[in-house]
Design an enzyme around this catalytic site. Structure first.
Site, PDB file in Angstrom:
ATOM      1  N   ARG A   1       0.793  -1.247  -0.005  1.00  0.00           N
ATOM      2  CA  ARG A   1       0.022   0.109  -0.012  1.00  0.00           C
ATOM      3  C   ARG A   1       0.767   1.320   0.163  1.00  0.00           C
ATOM      4  O   ARG A   1       0.380   2.236  -0.716  1.00  0.00           O
ATOM      5  CB  ARG A   1      -0.999   0.025   1.229  1.00  0.00           C
ATOM      6  CG  ARG A   1      -1.638   1.171   1.287  1.00  0.00           C
ATOM      7  CD  ARG A   1      -2.948   1.162   2.195  1.00  0.00           C
ATOM      8  NE  ARG A   1      -2.647   0.446   3.768  1.00  0.00           N
ATOM      9  CZ  ARG A   1      -2.124   1.271   4.462  1.00  0.00           C
ATOM     10  NH1 ARG A   1      -1.808   2.455   4.349  1.00  0.00           N
ATOM     11  NH2 ARG A   1      -1.637   0.789   5.612  1.00  0.00           N
TER      12      ARG A   1
ATOM     13  N   TYR B   1     -14.946  15.295 -16.536  1.00  0.00           N
ATOM     14  CA  TYR B   1     -15.483  13.850 -16.359  1.00  0.00           C
ATOM     15  C   TYR B   1     -16.509  13.785 -15.421  1.00  0.00           C
ATOM     16  O   TYR B   1     -16.429  14.425 -14.279  1.00  0.00           O
ATOM     17  CB  TYR B   1     -14.147  13.076 -16.152  1.00  0.00           C
ATOM     18  CG  TYR B   1     -14.540  11.486 -15.643  1.00  0.00           C
ATOM     19  CD1 TYR B   1     -15.234  10.795 -16.968  1.00  0.00           C
ATOM     20  CD2 TYR B   1     -14.400  11.088 -14.679  1.00  0.00           C
ATOM     21  CE1 TYR B   1     -15.689   9.223 -16.299  1.00  0.00           C
ATOM     22  CE2 TYR B   1     -14.681   9.608 -14.249  1.00  0.00           C
ATOM     23  CZ  TYR B   1     -15.273   8.813 -15.363  1.00  0.00           C
ATOM     24  OH  TYR B   1     -15.876   7.566 -14.936  1.00  0.00           O
TER      25      TYR B   1
ATOM     26  N   LYS C   1      -6.642   4.646 -20.021  1.00  0.00           N
ATOM     27  CA  LYS C   1      -7.104   4.858 -21.309  1.00  0.00           C
ATOM     28  C   LYS C   1      -5.925   4.887 -22.093  1.00  0.00           C
ATOM     29  O   LYS C   1      -5.441   3.778 -22.501  1.00  0.00           O
ATOM     30  CB  LYS C   1      -7.613   6.334 -21.128  1.00  0.00           C
ATOM     31  CG  LYS C   1      -8.788   6.468 -20.127  1.00  0.00           C
ATOM     32  CD  LYS C   1      -9.840   5.211 -20.168  1.00  0.00           C
ATOM     33  CE  LYS C   1     -11.195   5.851 -19.451  1.00  0.00           C
ATOM     34  NZ  LYS C   1     -11.021   5.828 -18.211  1.00  0.00           N
TER      35      LYS C   1
END
Length: 397
Positions: A55, A108, A205
């Protein structure tokens, strides 16, 4: 007397080798062992390089981050579990109760939700203004404004932010400027070179490019901001998967080839669709009829990108007919895949808006966004022309 079992398997060190792997090794380990408490202190206090708990960072995330850093011309960027994780880390890492953040009106959808619904719960004031109009941005600033968040190219209307003017405004006012560079990528523009303080990506993307990873990236110019963002991401658990990082790194090696081919296809497809009967409007930044064409040439040069938006005559019936006829093109709410995809804002990215709200942005039931891929262009031209003809036939019924 019992013999020692011979089937017990213990963890052992990685084999030593005088040669090294050409491909980056995948390291899915959650934890890393240290030689001693003193050695662990050295890691946490910066005297030695090492990993402790995934993490807090792991090798595959670091390898990927350093590659994207090089593309963006920066250092110390952080890979996160998604694009929205990167947005979240930037906002919560840099803002506190009593601050105000100003966003572009065409962010977005989930970024808008973060602005409108989530940040106010933590005492952060938010508002929106047209990023294409620097005067509107300036008029919306407040004494407590700490950050301006914009996307260089809006989704799905492909309008361009007045980035240079906004960057100048932010610098003069001492306000942070965060730029989501997902659509344009560093292949088209490097926001740090235009005055940005923070750069964000949905690595999912174009950078990764194959619709098989979910990752984000955020980098800050100021080392203190960089550290604040990193600590926030660790605390909130915005950890990326090592396997996704490994896949995304592999995708980066073909990024320039994919981007250039998709961009070339997009320019050809845009010109072709603009002349198709049944197409009411078409938007592509490099076309002279785009409302922000001059600004696009200043900011992007010849880099028009791979996104095209167009509007069919008619409504939902024509939209359904178009999608059904385009059987070989994925109808999916994503972008940046190696293959061409189409999305319908009214039922995906902008479904939360009312019909009136969508109309205010220039969107209707006939509006579609195309993320153009690398297929042979003649194939794409035929498929889109045929699907548009099918939508026209539905209109005539």
């Amino acid at each position: 007397m019992t013999d020692t079992p011979r089937t017990i398997v213990r963890r052992t060190p990685w084999p030593e080798s005088s040669s090294r792997a050409v491909v980056t090794p995948l390291q899915p380990s959650v934890v890393y062992s240290s030689e001693s408490p003193d050695a662990l202190d050295d890691q946490y206090e910066g005297r030695a390089k090492g990993y402790t708990y995934a993490r807090e960072g792991h090798p595959n995330a670091e390898v990927l981050a350093r590659k994207i850093d090089a593309m963006e011309g920066t250092e110390g960027g952080l890979v996160t579990g998604s694009g929205m994780a990167a947005v979240t880390a930037a906002l919560l890492g840099c803002l506190k109760a009593g601050d105000h953040v100003l966003g572009g009106t065409q962010l977005y959808g989930r970024s808008l939700r973060m602005m409108n619904e989530e940040l106010p719960r933590f005492g952060v004031a938010t508002s929106l203004a047209d990023a294409g109009d620097a005067a509107a941005i300036e008029a919306a600033l407040r004494p407590e404004t700490r950050m301006i968040l914009v996307e260089l190219v809006s989704n799905p209307t492909l309008r361009l932010a007045d980035l240079d003017a906004i960057a100048d405004l932010a610098r003069r006012r001492g306000i942070l400027l965060a730029v989501d560079n997902t659509f344009t990528t560093p292949r088209a523009l490097r926001p740090f070179e235009r005055g940005a303080d923070i750069v964000i990506h949905s690595v999912t993307k174009l950078l990764a490019g194959h619709s098989d990873v979910t990752l984000g990236y955020v980098a800050a110019r100021d080392p203190a901001l960089r550290e604040a963002i990193r600590v926030t991401a660790i605390t909130l658990g915005l950890t990326p998967s090592p396997f996704d990082c490994w896949l995304a790194e592999r995708g980066l090696y073909s990024f320039e080839l994919r981007y250039d081919r998709a961009e070339e296809n997009a320019a050809r497809l845009a010109d072709h669709l603009a002349g198709c009967p049944g197409v009411r409007e078409l938007l592509y930044p490099m076309r002279p009829d785009h409302p922000d064409h001059d600004r696009a040439r200043v900011l992007l040069g010849e880099r028009g990108g791979n996104m095209v938006t167009f509007t069919l005559n008619g409504g939902r019936a024509e939209a359904n007919a178009f999608v059904r006829a385009a059987r070989t093109i994925a109808f999916a709410p994503t972008l940046g895949d190696i293959g061409t995809t189409i999305s319908h804002p009214a039922t995906s990215s902008h479904r939360a808006l009312s019909a009136e709200g969508r109309r205010a942005l220039g969107l209707s039931e006939g509006s579609f966004r195309i993320s153009v891929g690398i297929e042979p262009i003649d194939l794409l031209l035929r498929e889109f022309e045929s699907a548009i003809a099918a939508s026209g036939a539905a209109s005539a019924e």
